[in-house]
Scaffold this motif. Sequence first.
Motif, PDB file in Angstrom:
ATOM      1  N   PRO A 106       0.907  -1.232  -0.130  1.00 25.99           N
ATOM      2  CA  PRO A 106       0.019   0.073   0.059  1.00 25.99           C
ATOM      3  C   PRO A 106       0.765   1.234   0.011  1.00 25.99           C
ATOM      4  CG  PRO A 106       0.058  -0.941   2.073  1.00 25.99           C
ATOM      5  CD  PRO A 106       0.741  -1.966   1.323  1.00 25.99           C
ATOM      6  N   GLN A 107       2.163   1.153   0.399  1.00 26.14           N
ATOM      7  CA  GLN A 107       3.069   2.272   0.279  1.00 26.14           C
ATOM      8  C   GLN A 107       2.808   2.947  -1.272  1.00 26.14           C
ATOM      9  OE1 GLN A 107       3.920  -0.802   1.097  1.00 26.14           O
ATOM     10  NE2 GLN A 107       4.971  -0.588   2.903  1.00 26.14           N
ATOM     11  N   SER A 108       2.551   2.274  -2.406  1.00 24.95           N
ATOM     12  CA  SER A 108       2.522   3.113  -3.626  1.00 24.95           C
ATOM     13  C   SER A 108       1.183   3.873  -3.532  1.00 24.95           C
ATOM     14  CB  SER A 108       2.537   2.147  -4.528  1.00 24.95           C
ATOM     15  OG  SER A 108       1.395   1.014  -4.720  1.00 24.95           O
ATOM     16  N   CYS A 109       0.330   3.794  -2.670  1.00 27.03           N
ATOM     17  CA  CYS A 109      -1.163   4.336  -2.578  1.00 27.03           C
ATOM     18  C   CYS A 109      -0.672   5.692  -1.795  1.00 27.03           C
ATOM     19  CB  CYS A 109      -1.936   3.592  -1.955  1.00 27.03           C
ATOM     20  SG  CYS A 109      -3.812   4.517  -1.860  1.00 27.03           S
ATOM     21  N   ALA A 110      -1.105   6.928  -2.475  1.00 25.38           N
ATOM     22  CA  ALA A 110      -0.921   8.117  -1.612  1.00 25.38           C
ATOM     23  C   ALA A 110      -1.765   8.270  -0.590  1.00 25.38           C
ATOM     24  CB  ALA A 110      -1.166   9.391  -2.784  1.00 25.38           C
ATOM     25  N   GLY A 111      -3.034   7.595  -0.627  1.00 24.05           N
ATOM     26  CA  GLY A 111      -3.945   7.799   0.472  1.00 24.05           C
ATOM     27  C   GLY A 111      -3.587   6.988   1.642  1.00 24.05           C
ATOM     28  N   TYR A 112      -2.693   5.838   1.621  1.00 27.02           N
ATOM     29  CA  TYR A 112      -2.189   5.255   2.412  1.00 27.02           C
ATOM     30  C   TYR A 112      -1.394   5.971   3.520  1.00 27.02           C
ATOM     31  CZ  TYR A 112       0.629   1.658   4.769  1.00 27.02           C
ATOM     32  OH  TYR A 112       1.080   0.968   5.979  1.00 27.02           O
ATOM     33  N   LYS A 113      -0.838   7.012   3.152  1.00 28.45           N
ATOM     34  CA  LYS A 113       0.189   7.627   3.905  1.00 28.45           C
ATOM     35  C   LYS A 113      -0.442   8.970   4.444  1.00 28.45           C
ATOM     36  CE  LYS A 113       4.573   6.260   1.845  1.00 28.45           C
ATOM     37  NZ  LYS A 113       5.775   6.488   1.216  1.00 28.45           N
ATOM     38  N   SER A 114      -1.353   9.642   3.446  1.00 24.36           N
ATOM     39  CA  SER A 114      -2.066  11.140   3.819  1.00 24.36           C
ATOM     40  C   SER A 114      -3.318  10.645   4.791  1.00 24.36           C
ATOM     41  CB  SER A 114      -2.491  11.825   2.575  1.00 24.36           C
ATOM     42  OG  SER A 114      -3.363  10.982   1.724  1.00 24.36           O
ATOM     43  N   ASN A 115      -3.980   9.710   4.643  1.00 23.39           N
ATOM     44  CA  ASN A 115      -5.163   9.552   5.592  1.00 23.39           C
ATOM     45  C   ASN A 115      -5.245   8.001   5.638  1.00 23.39           C
ATOM     46  OD1 ASN A 115      -7.669   9.544   6.420  1.00 23.39           O
ATOM     47  ND2 ASN A 115      -8.564  10.644   4.794  1.00 23.39           N
ATOM     48  N   ASN A 116      -4.305   7.458   6.451  1.00 27.97           N
ATOM     49  CA  ASN A 116      -4.167   6.284   6.921  1.00 27.97           C
ATOM     50  C   ASN A 116      -5.272   5.434   7.677  1.00 27.97           C
ATOM     51  OD1 ASN A 116      -2.577   4.290   9.458  1.00 27.97           O
ATOM     52  ND2 ASN A 116      -1.722   3.908   7.339  1.00 27.97           N
ATOM     53  N   LYS A 117      -5.978   6.376   8.490  1.00 29.37           N
ATOM     54  CA  LYS A 117      -7.111   5.817   9.231  1.00 29.37           C
ATOM     55  C   LYS A 117      -8.255   5.617   8.392  1.00 29.37           C
ATOM     56  CE  LYS A 117     -10.314   7.128  13.080  1.00 29.37           C
ATOM     57  NZ  LYS A 117     -10.450   8.239  14.078  1.00 29.37           N
ATOM     58  N   SER A 118      -8.335   6.205   7.484  1.00 30.44           N
ATOM     59  CA  SER A 118      -9.548   6.092   6.311  1.00 30.44           C
ATOM     60  C   SER A 118      -9.014   4.643   5.551  1.00 30.44           C
ATOM     61  CB  SER A 118      -9.958   7.425   5.456  1.00 30.44           C
ATOM     62  OG  SER A 118     -10.437   8.255   6.370  1.00 30.44           O
ATOM     63  N   PHE A 119      -7.998   4.622   5.282  1.00 30.70           N
ATOM     64  CA  PHE A 119      -7.634   3.810   4.598  1.00 30.70           C
ATOM     65  C   PHE A 119      -7.781   1.929   5.250  1.00 30.70           C
ATOM     66  CE2 PHE A 119      -4.205   0.025   3.616  1.00 30.70           C
ATOM     67  CZ  PHE A 119      -4.398   0.245   2.393  1.00 30.70           C
TER      68      PHE A 119
END
Length: 229
Positions: A106-119
Amino acid sequence: MLFLTTVVPWLLLAFLGQQVSLSSGARNKHRGADKTVTAAPDNAPRSGDKSAANGRGKFSINNKMQCTWGAKAVGDAVKLSVKCEDREARIKGGVTDIKCEYNGKPQSCAGYKSNNKSFWKQVARAFKKLQGKVCSDESKLVRAGICKRAPRDAHFKLDIMSSVNLTQSGEPETHLPPPPQPRATAAAPVKPTACTARVNHLKTAEENCSGSWASVCNFFLTMLQSEDC
């Protein structure tokens, strides 16, 4: 006067040279200090992904089997370990336990780092939608909605070799023995009474004595009876 005129310019030049040298050394020292405090860029490689520790949740399969899952960073990937249990099946029989692992990056997904809780919330919803295909269908990916445009390896895929299903046969039903049937009592043989024997004597007399002798024969046979009617 000639001596002063000759020496003073040289002294001034030496003084100016010393000042220039000191100023240059101070600038170089300041630049070196700036380089030592420069922060590492955000895209620097990391030894582990601490955000994976926040990924965990629960869901159920057909409202019978209760499941839990948890995330763990493994190198540059993230592993999801899934465990399911059906306590009712331990008695009635069927699939009692399910275990498997899902892997992704998931590190290749921007949302994984920017919004980890929602992910991770979206990953939990994805597990609930799989239902009976959890730990059994490797073609179904566990996707987070904020990673729709991410590469395929950003989503979690089932490692089919890690899938384990445990089944158990139900306990045999206990049947109560049927109640004992009442035994039929044999009727006691009916003994001929004196009256019955008398009738038999009359019949014998009619068969063996003809005409008027029948009554005489019956009289003698009746007298031979040991009991009265």
